[in-house]
Design a protein around this motif. Structure first.
Motif, mmCIF file in Angstrom:
data_model
loop_
_atom_site.group_PDB
_atom_site.id
_atom_site.type_symbol
_atom_site.label_atom_id
_atom_site.label_comp_id
_atom_site.label_asym_id
_atom_site.label_seq_id
_atom_site.Cartn_x
_atom_site.Cartn_y
_atom_site.Cartn_z
ATOM 1 N N ARG A 148 45.365 40.179 40.512
ATOM 2 C CA ARG A 148 46.156 40.419 42.014
ATOM 3 C C ARG A 148 45.193 41.060 42.580
ATOM 4 N NH1 ARG A 148 45.677 45.750 43.901
ATOM 5 N NH2 ARG A 148 45.793 47.782 42.386
ATOM 6 N N LYS A 149 45.973 40.039 43.700
ATOM 7 C CA LYS A 149 44.782 39.751 45.471
ATOM 8 C C LYS A 149 44.277 41.637 44.937
ATOM 9 C CE LYS A 149 44.390 36.525 49.146
ATOM 10 N NZ LYS A 149 44.895 35.858 50.112
ATOM 11 N N ALA A 150 43.885 41.636 45.862
ATOM 12 C CA ALA A 150 42.921 42.924 46.197
ATOM 13 C C ALA A 150 43.605 42.765 47.424
ATOM 14 C CB ALA A 150 41.546 43.098 46.123
ATOM 15 N N LYS A 151 43.691 44.666 48.107
ATOM 16 C CA LYS A 151 44.154 44.629 49.022
ATOM 17 C C LYS A 151 43.589 45.962 50.297
ATOM 18 C CE LYS A 151 48.884 42.241 48.927
ATOM 19 N NZ LYS A 151 50.648 42.440 48.482
ATOM 20 N N LEU A 152 44.159 46.557 51.074
ATOM 21 C CA LEU A 152 43.949 47.599 51.755
ATOM 22 C C LEU A 152 43.108 49.025 50.866
ATOM 23 C CD1 LEU A 152 41.574 48.516 54.408
ATOM 24 C CD2 LEU A 152 43.728 48.880 55.396
ATOM 25 N N PRO A 153 44.728 49.239 49.981
ATOM 26 C CA PRO A 153 45.113 50.427 49.681
ATOM 27 C C PRO A 153 44.099 50.253 48.459
ATOM 28 C CG PRO A 153 47.740 49.464 50.105
ATOM 29 C CD PRO A 153 46.105 48.593 50.472
ATOM 30 N N ASP A 154 42.919 49.699 47.810
ATOM 31 C CA ASP A 154 43.303 49.095 46.763
ATOM 32 C C ASP A 154 40.841 49.384 46.867
ATOM 33 O OD1 ASP A 154 44.164 48.444 44.402
ATOM 34 O OD2 ASP A 154 44.383 46.145 45.836
ATOM 35 N N ASN A 177 33.188 45.683 50.352
ATOM 36 C CA ASN A 177 34.480 45.833 49.873
ATOM 37 C C ASN A 177 35.405 45.648 51.231
ATOM 38 O OD1 ASN A 177 34.678 45.360 47.132
ATOM 39 N ND2 ASN A 177 33.564 47.756 47.625
ATOM 40 N N ASP A 178 34.678 45.854 52.511
ATOM 41 C CA ASP A 178 35.584 46.218 53.995
ATOM 42 C C ASP A 178 35.528 43.893 54.402
ATOM 43 O OD1 ASP A 178 35.798 48.643 54.156
ATOM 44 O OD2 ASP A 178 34.956 49.251 55.545
ATOM 45 N N GLU A 179 34.874 43.797 54.107
ATOM 46 C CA GLU A 179 34.346 42.305 54.394
ATOM 47 C C GLU A 179 35.398 41.630 53.673
ATOM 48 O OE1 GLU A 179 32.894 40.906 57.106
ATOM 49 O OE2 GLU A 179 32.485 42.998 57.715
ATOM 50 N N ALA A 180 35.405 41.891 52.674
ATOM 51 C CA ALA A 180 35.893 41.181 50.975
ATOM 52 C C ALA A 180 37.918 40.982 51.472
ATOM 53 C CB ALA A 180 35.615 41.581 49.830
ATOM 54 N N LEU A 181 37.885 42.394 51.676
ATOM 55 C CA LEU A 181 39.289 42.591 51.868
ATOM 56 C C LEU A 181 39.866 41.796 53.457
ATOM 57 C CD1 LEU A 181 40.085 46.515 50.713
ATOM 58 C CD2 LEU A 181 40.508 44.599 50.331
ATOM 59 N N LYS A 182 38.667 41.913 54.608
ATOM 60 C CA LYS A 182 39.293 41.137 55.271
ATOM 61 C C LYS A 182 39.211 39.642 55.164
ATOM 62 C CE LYS A 182 36.562 44.532 58.488
ATOM 63 N NZ LYS A 182 36.198 44.745 59.740
ATOM 64 N N GLN A 183 38.306 39.119 54.233
ATOM 65 C CA GLN A 183 38.178 37.764 54.019
ATOM 66 C C GLN A 183 39.921 37.396 53.094
ATOM 67 O OE1 GLN A 183 35.403 36.441 52.265
ATOM 68 N NE2 GLN A 183 35.158 34.117 52.479
ATOM 69 N N ASN A 184 40.488 38.422 52.091
ATOM 70 C CA ASN A 184 41.486 38.552 51.523
ATOM 71 C C ASN A 184 42.981 38.075 52.238
ATOM 72 O OD1 ASN A 184 40.334 38.861 49.003
ATOM 73 N ND2 ASN A 184 41.463 39.892 48.590
ATOM 74 N N GLU A 185 43.323 38.621 53.244
ATOM 75 C CA GLU A 185 43.692 38.337 54.062
ATOM 76 C C GLU A 185 44.039 37.279 55.290
ATOM 77 O OE1 GLU A 185 46.297 40.267 54.616
ATOM 78 O OE2 GLU A 185 45.364 41.816 52.804
ATOM 79 N N THR A 186 42.913 36.292 55.126
ATOM 80 C CA THR A 186 42.488 34.896 55.919
ATOM 81 C C THR A 186 42.978 34.184 54.688
ATOM 82 O OG1 THR A 186 40.213 35.927 57.149
ATOM 83 C CG2 THR A 186 40.606 33.757 56.604
ATOM 84 N N ASP A 187 44.432 33.306 55.419
ATOM 85 C CA ASP A 187 44.582 32.018 54.796
ATOM 86 C C ASP A 187 43.379 30.785 54.725
ATOM 87 O OD1 ASP A 187 47.051 33.322 54.680
ATOM 88 O OD2 ASP A 187 47.658 32.070 56.416
ATOM 89 N N GLY A 188 43.129 30.770 52.845
ATOM 90 C CA GLY A 188 42.663 29.457 52.895
ATOM 91 C C GLY A 188 41.026 29.952 52.413
ATOM 92 N N ALA A 189 40.646 31.392 52.330
ATOM 93 C CA ALA A 189 39.127 32.025 52.452
ATOM 94 C C ALA A 189 38.999 31.362 51.324
ATOM 95 C CB ALA A 189 39.101 33.067 52.696
ATOM 96 N N ASP A 190 37.477 31.251 51.173
ATOM 97 C CA ASP A 190 37.025 30.394 50.222
ATOM 98 C C ASP A 190 36.638 31.478 48.619
ATOM 99 O OD1 ASP A 190 36.468 28.208 51.145
ATOM 100 O OD2 ASP A 190 34.485 28.878 52.267
ATOM 101 N N ALA A 191 36.705 32.719 49.082
ATOM 102 C CA ALA A 191 36.263 33.192 48.491
ATOM 103 C C ALA A 191 37.656 35.003 48.260
ATOM 104 C CB ALA A 191 35.289 34.120 48.404
ATOM 105 N N VAL A 192 37.563 34.936 47.228
ATOM 106 C CA VAL A 192 38.978 35.939 46.957
ATOM 107 C C VAL A 192 39.202 37.184 46.006
ATOM 108 C CG1 VAL A 192 41.451 36.170 46.523
ATOM 109 C CG2 VAL A 192 40.778 34.858 47.888
ATOM 110 N N MET A 193 38.742 38.055 46.583
ATOM 111 C CA MET A 193 38.724 39.659 45.765
ATOM 112 C C MET A 193 39.914 39.935 45.156
ATOM 113 S SD MET A 193 36.720 42.311 44.694
ATOM 114 C CE MET A 193 35.056 42.803 46.122
ATOM 115 N N TYR A 194 39.305 40.327 43.220
ATOM 116 C CA TYR A 194 41.093 40.690 43.117
ATOM 117 C C TYR A 194 40.787 41.299 42.220
ATOM 118 C CZ TYR A 194 41.558 35.408 42.861
ATOM 119 O OH TYR A 194 42.272 34.157 43.791
ATOM 120 N N VAL A 195 41.652 42.686 41.799
ATOM 121 C CA VAL A 195 41.754 43.643 41.079
ATOM 122 C C VAL A 195 41.914 43.254 40.009
ATOM 123 C CG1 VAL A 195 42.983 45.488 40.450
ATOM 124 C CG2 VAL A 195 42.399 45.387 42.684
ATOM 125 N N ILE A 196 41.232 43.846 38.242
ATOM 126 C CA ILE A 196 42.141 43.160 37.048
ATOM 127 C C ILE A 196 42.800 44.085 36.123
ATOM 128 C CG2 ILE A 196 40.581 42.957 35.026
ATOM 129 C CD1 ILE A 196 38.320 42.078 36.180
#
Length: 283
Positions: A148-154, A177-196
């Motif tokens: 699942r796509k990681a969000k700020l509460p993670d 992780n702050d940078e990764a989560l910001k990128q997760n909120e960007t539509d069409g981002a090249d890299a996505v952080m997931y929680v397993i």
């Protein structure tokens, strides 16, 4: 800030150097694409208005990584030393606990540069690629996993996993992780952080850089509480099958010292393609 045309020149320069030297440079284009106006992390040298050398700085809280290149015809002129002096004046270098210069192990010119400066090897990293020829011989995934796509509460979970899995400080993990989560909120981002997830529990994290032709796995770690249950292997099998379905190559990186992870990746069909060496940089 560098222009679009500058970045195109740097990409062309990277291709020229890689082909000439038979290497793969780790310029972290996912990070370069996220540079903001006012950032002072990228330095170039121009000859007749053409970029013939580039140095990129990659800030990880208390750690700074450097990677650069010089056109084959422009070497042994002191250009890279000049870029380093410009990029790392003593007051800037003093702000970091650790500064690492990344040089591909196969780069004779890079190795010679490190030796001339008397730099010591800090760590070695494998870049690995999945071999599709072994897909039919791999065992099926032992357990079911989902992403699942990681969000700020993670944030706390992600930081803890990086601290336990990679030995990062809380500050380093938080910044990454702050940078990764910001990128997760960007539509069409090249890299996505997931929680397993496994059996209704959050058991790890993985970051995936998705490209039409190739996918990269970064920051993959399983919570120590859940290791030894086949979760890591199942995650890799999931990534392998998804990449195969898209017709994409799949790559990852692992520190040479992490023998357990290296053995897991090899047993899942990943093979070494390049070695990156990190030297401790001293002014």
């Amino acid at each position: 800030m560098l222009s679009k045309q500058d970045w195109e020149q740097i990409k062309a320069l990277q291709l020229e150097v890689e082909q000439a030297d038979g290497i793969s440079l780790k310029l972290n284009w996912d990070m370069l694409r996220e540079r903001k106006p006012g950032d002072h992390y990228d330095f170039v040298y121009r000859e007749n208005e053409k970029i013939t050398a580039f140095l990129g700085l990659y800030d990880f809280a208390s750690k700074l990584e450097l990677c650069g290149l010089v056109a084959p015809d422009s070497r042994r002129k002191g250009i890279f030393r000049s870029l380093l002096a410009e990029a790392l004046p003593p007051e800037r270098a003093a702000a970091y606990k650790e500064i690492l210069l990344n040089i591909p192990a196969a780069s004779a010119s890079g190795k010679g540069f490190a030796e001339r400066l008397g730099l010591e090897v800090a760590l070695t990293e494998y870049q690995m690629k999945f071999n599709p020829e072994v897909i039919g011989r791999l065992a099926p995934a032992p357990v079911a996993v989902s992403f699942r796509k990681a969000k700020l509460p993670d944030s706390c979970l992600l930081n803890r996993l990086d601290m336990e899995g990679f030995g990062l400080t809380e500050e380093e993990a938080g910044q990454l992780n702050d940078e990764a989560l910001k990128q997760n909120e960007t539509d069409g981002a090249d890299a996505v952080m997931y929680v397993i997830e496994h059996d209704g529990q959050d058991v790890g994290k993985i970051r995936v850089h998705d490209d039409p032709m190739e996918n990269w796995i970064y920051g993959f770690v399983i919570d120590p509480t859940y290791r030894g249950q086949g979760i890591g292997r199942s995650v890799l099998m999931k990534m392998v099958h998804e990449a195969q379905a898209k017709g994409s190559d799949l790559f990852l990186e692992v520190a040479l010292e992490n023998e357990r992870a290296l053995q897991l990746y090899q047993s899942c069909g990943f093979e070494q393609i390049q070695i990156q060496v990190y030297y401790s940089w001293r002014l």
